[in-house]
Design a protein around this motif. Structure first.
Motif, PDB file in Angstrom:
ATOM      1  N   HIS A  32      73.468  54.950  44.289  1.00 56.50           N
ATOM      2  CA  HIS A  32      72.062  54.728  43.943  1.00 56.50           C
ATOM      3  C   HIS A  32      71.081  55.527  44.787  1.00 56.50           C
ATOM      4  N   ILE A  33      71.504  56.019  45.933  1.00 61.47           N
ATOM      5  CA  ILE A  33      70.621  56.798  46.805  1.00 61.47           C
ATOM      6  C   ILE A  33      71.142  58.222  46.887  1.00 61.47           C
ATOM      7  N   VAL A  70      62.809  59.721  48.343  1.00 61.86           N
ATOM      8  CA  VAL A  70      61.872  58.912  49.124  1.00 61.86           C
ATOM      9  C   VAL A  70      62.027  57.471  48.651  1.00 61.86           C
ATOM     10  N   ILE A  71      62.488  56.615  49.545  1.00 61.93           N
ATOM     11  CA  ILE A  71      62.766  55.212  49.223  1.00 61.93           C
ATOM     12  C   ILE A  71      61.690  54.331  49.844  1.00 61.93           C
ATOM     13  N   MET A  72      61.162  53.405  49.076  1.00 60.77           N
ATOM     14  CA  MET A  72      60.220  52.419  49.629  1.00 60.77           C
ATOM     15  C   MET A  72      60.900  51.071  49.707  1.00 60.77           C
ATOM     16  N   THR A  73      60.673  50.364  50.813  1.00 64.24           N
ATOM     17  CA  THR A  73      61.174  49.001  50.961  1.00 64.24           C
ATOM     18  C   THR A  73      60.099  48.174  51.647  1.00 64.24           C
ATOM     19  N   ALA A  74      60.329  46.883  51.773  1.00 63.66           N
ATOM     20  CA  ALA A  74      59.302  45.997  52.328  1.00 63.66           C
ATOM     21  C   ALA A  74      59.929  44.943  53.213  1.00 63.66           C
ATOM     22  N   GLY A  75      59.218  44.599  54.285  1.00 63.73           N
ATOM     23  CA  GLY A  75      59.681  43.535  55.162  1.00 63.73           C
ATOM     24  C   GLY A  75      60.976  43.877  55.859  1.00 63.73           C
ATOM     25  N   LYS A  76      61.771  42.844  56.126  1.00 68.19           N
ATOM     26  CA  LYS A  76      63.038  43.021  56.826  1.00 68.19           C
ATOM     27  C   LYS A  76      64.131  42.266  56.079  1.00 68.19           C
ATOM     28  N   SER A  77      65.105  43.003  55.585  1.00 70.42           N
ATOM     29  CA  SER A  77      66.246  42.415  54.886  1.00 70.42           C
ATOM     30  C   SER A  77      67.525  42.992  55.472  1.00 70.42           C
ATOM     31  N   LYS A  78      68.418  42.132  55.932  1.00 74.30           N
ATOM     32  CA  LYS A  78      69.683  42.609  56.495  1.00 74.30           C
ATOM     33  C   LYS A  78      70.534  43.295  55.434  1.00 74.30           C
ATOM     34  N   THR A  79      70.463  42.794  54.212  1.00 75.91           N
ATOM     35  CA  THR A  79      71.241  43.394  53.126  1.00 75.91           C
ATOM     36  C   THR A  79      70.758  44.810  52.834  1.00 75.91           C
ATOM     37  N   VAL A  80      69.433  44.976  52.724  1.00 77.84           N
ATOM     38  CA  VAL A  80      68.872  46.303  52.467  1.00 77.84           C
ATOM     39  C   VAL A  80      69.109  47.216  53.664  1.00 77.84           C
ATOM     40  N   GLU A  81      69.034  46.672  54.856  1.00 78.34           N
ATOM     41  CA  GLU A  81      69.280  47.465  56.062  1.00 78.34           C
ATOM     42  C   GLU A  81      70.693  48.053  56.050  1.00 78.34           C
ATOM     43  N   SER A  82      71.682  47.230  55.748  1.00 80.74           N
ATOM     44  CA  SER A  82      73.068  47.716  55.668  1.00 80.74           C
ATOM     45  C   SER A  82      73.225  48.719  54.539  1.00 80.74           C
ATOM     46  N   PHE A  83      72.535  48.474  53.432  1.00 87.38           N
ATOM     47  CA  PHE A  83      72.598  49.346  52.263  1.00 87.38           C
ATOM     48  C   PHE A  83      72.084  50.746  52.607  1.00 87.38           C
ATOM     49  N   LEU A  84      70.928  50.822  53.279  1.00 85.19           N
ATOM     50  CA  LEU A  84      70.330  52.110  53.627  1.00 85.19           C
ATOM     51  C   LEU A  84      71.135  52.831  54.711  1.00 85.19           C
ATOM     52  N   LYS A  85      71.600  52.077  55.704  1.00 85.23           N
ATOM     53  CA  LYS A  85      72.360  52.699  56.787  1.00 85.23           C
ATOM     54  C   LYS A  85      73.700  53.241  56.291  1.00 85.23           C
ATOM     55  N   ASP A  86      74.301  52.561  55.325  1.00 81.39           N
ATOM     56  CA  ASP A  86      75.561  53.046  54.769  1.00 81.39           C
ATOM     57  C   ASP A  86      75.342  54.357  54.022  1.00 81.39           C
ATOM     58  N   ALA A  87      74.239  54.445  53.275  1.00 81.67           N
ATOM     59  CA  ALA A  87      73.940  55.673  52.539  1.00 81.67           C
ATOM     60  C   ALA A  87      73.590  56.814  53.485  1.00 81.67           C
ATOM     61  N   ALA A  88      72.976  56.475  54.636  1.00 80.90           N
ATOM     62  CA  ALA A  88      72.539  57.506  55.586  1.00 80.90           C
ATOM     63  C   ALA A  88      73.707  58.222  56.251  1.00 80.90           C
ATOM     64  N   ARG A  89      74.905  57.695  56.124  1.00 84.00           N
ATOM     65  CA  ARG A  89      76.068  58.362  56.723  1.00 84.00           C
ATOM     66  C   ARG A  89      76.367  59.689  56.036  1.00 84.00           C
ATOM     67  N   LYS A  90      76.009  59.796  54.743  1.00 82.82           N
ATOM     68  CA  LYS A  90      76.331  61.012  53.995  1.00 82.82           C
ATOM     69  C   LYS A  90      75.118  61.644  53.318  1.00 82.82           C
ATOM     70  N   ARG A  91      73.997  60.941  53.292  1.00 78.59           N
ATOM     71  CA  ARG A  91      72.824  61.463  52.595  1.00 78.59           C
ATOM     72  C   ARG A  91      71.628  61.499  53.541  1.00 78.59           C
ATOM     73  N   LYS A  92      70.759  62.501  53.338  1.00 81.81           N
ATOM     74  CA  LYS A  92      69.506  62.581  54.057  1.00 81.81           C
ATOM     75  C   LYS A  92      68.375  62.174  53.125  1.00 81.81           C
ATOM     76  N   PHE A  93      67.616  61.180  53.513  1.00 88.25           N
ATOM     77  CA  PHE A  93      66.513  60.710  52.685  1.00 88.25           C
ATOM     78  C   PHE A  93      65.440  60.107  53.589  1.00 88.25           C
ATOM     79  N   GLN A  94      64.304  59.842  53.008  1.00 86.53           N
ATOM     80  CA  GLN A  94      63.179  59.289  53.759  1.00 86.53           C
ATOM     81  C   GLN A  94      62.903  57.861  53.288  1.00 86.53           C
ATOM     82  N   VAL A  95      62.580  56.988  54.223  1.00 90.73           N
ATOM     83  CA  VAL A  95      62.285  55.596  53.892  1.00 90.73           C
ATOM     84  C   VAL A  95      60.846  55.264  54.298  1.00 90.73           C
ATOM     85  N   ILE A  96      60.105  54.683  53.376  1.00 97.78           N
ATOM     86  CA  ILE A  96      58.749  54.190  53.650  1.00 97.78           C
ATOM     87  C   ILE A  96      58.825  52.668  53.668  1.00 97.78           C
TER      88      ILE A  96
END
Length: 314
Positions: free
Chosen positions: A119-120, A125-151
């Motif tokens: 999905h990433i 450019v990805i937008m997210t809101a607040g603090k979610s552990k699930t979304v945090e793990s989701f973004l960090k897992d994608a960051a291992r192989k992809r370069k993207f920006q998070v707002i």
């Protein structure tokens, strides 16, 4: 032996009462902790109480039937009318099944994160809101192989987004924090919105952090996909009733919005500081559950798989 049994029953009752008090007082933070502690208590109840058949798990009383949902969950698969019939190794089987449910809860976040590369994509450019552990793990897992920006939307007045942004930045993800009022202006640059949620309602809507509805409306205006990461245990058979906001929402002290030191103004106004927003299903593009991705219109099918029809009214 009777004394030991009485002591065991007393200890179990105390644990149940403590758990109920913690839920009412909000001591247990996070939907995962609530779900995990609930299942853990179920395992203890099943293993420590004496019962010889499925009917013995009901625990009926004059006040109601606290074990009704558990009973239906365990017996819904087979269309059996006589639950007093003894079944060999039933207790061990039930404990094993409930323990497997605990394991599923523990691995749900990882199962969602492993779908991130689907999905990433690079340079998004990805937008997210607040603090979610699930979304945090989701973004960090994608960051291992992809370069993207998070707002990250900071979500005033609690500003959990700032803490979330710091965590992402430490993992090497290019992160920008914006205030809530800038969401509409920034949305035109965004490729995808990825948020977490507290609850997935029966119609496919969300009970999400305050500010999520405004973000979803802005995403809809610019035709930006809104993706929600949520474990299946967040799926609820309940609908939002507009006249029952008190049961749906939770309100915090308005001290974060307006200081108590401004006493003259506070005495003349009434301030509501809600925790949650309702996001209707037509604003959600896709759910990413630990069992896979699905559309909001398919949530009803998941309800039929995870809830017995008689348990839709909790």
């Amino acid at each position: 032996m009777p004394a030991d049994a009485d002591k065991r029953d007393q200890d179990l009752n105390e644990r149940i009462e403590t758990f109920i008090d913690d839920l009412k007082q909000g001591t247990i933070q996070g939907s995962f902790n609530v779900a995990y502690k609930t299942v853990s208590l179920m395992v203890r109840i099943i293993s420590q109480t004496k019962w010889m058949n499925a009917n013995g798990l009901k625990g009926r009383s004059e006040e109601g039937d606290p074990q009704e949902s558990l009973h239906k969950l365990l017996t819904a698969e087979g269309q059996i009318d006589d639950f007093t019939h003894p079944v060999r190794d039933l207790k061990a089987t039930v404990i094993e099944a409930t323990t497997e449910l605990k394991t599923e809860l523990e691995t749900s976040g990882d199962n969602i994160a492993t779908q991130s590369l689907e999905h990433i994509h690079s340079n998004e450019v990805i937008m997210t809101a607040g603090k979610s552990k699930t979304v945090e793990s989701f973004l960090k897992d994608a960051a291992r192989k992809r370069k993207f920006q998070v707002i990250v939307v900071e979500c005033a007045p609690f500003y959990h987004g700032q803490e979330f942004a710091v965590s992402l930045a430490k993992s090497g993800i290019e992160t920008t924090v914006i205030n809530d009022s800038a969401v509409f202006a920034i949305m035109s640059r965004v490729n995808k919105v990825i948020i977490g949620t507290h609850t997935v309602m029966a119609n496919g809507g969300l009970k999400a952090i305050n500010g999520s509805h405004a973000i979803a409306l802005a995403a809809k205006h610019y035709s930006v996909p809104l993706v929600v990461c949520a474990a299946v245990f967040k799926l609820s058979p309940e609908f939002l009733c507009s006249e029952d906001q008190e049961a749906f929402n939770k309100f915090e002290s308005p001290e974060h919005v307006m200081k108590f030191s401004e006493g003259k103004i506070l005495s003349k106004v009434q301030i509501h500081n809600p925790i949650f927003d309702y996001v209707p299903p037509e604003l959600v593009t896709m759910y990413i559950f630990n069992i896979g991705g699905t559309a909001p219109s398919y949530v009803y099918r998941l309800l039929s798989e995870f809830y017995h029809p008689d348990d839709h009214l909790l």
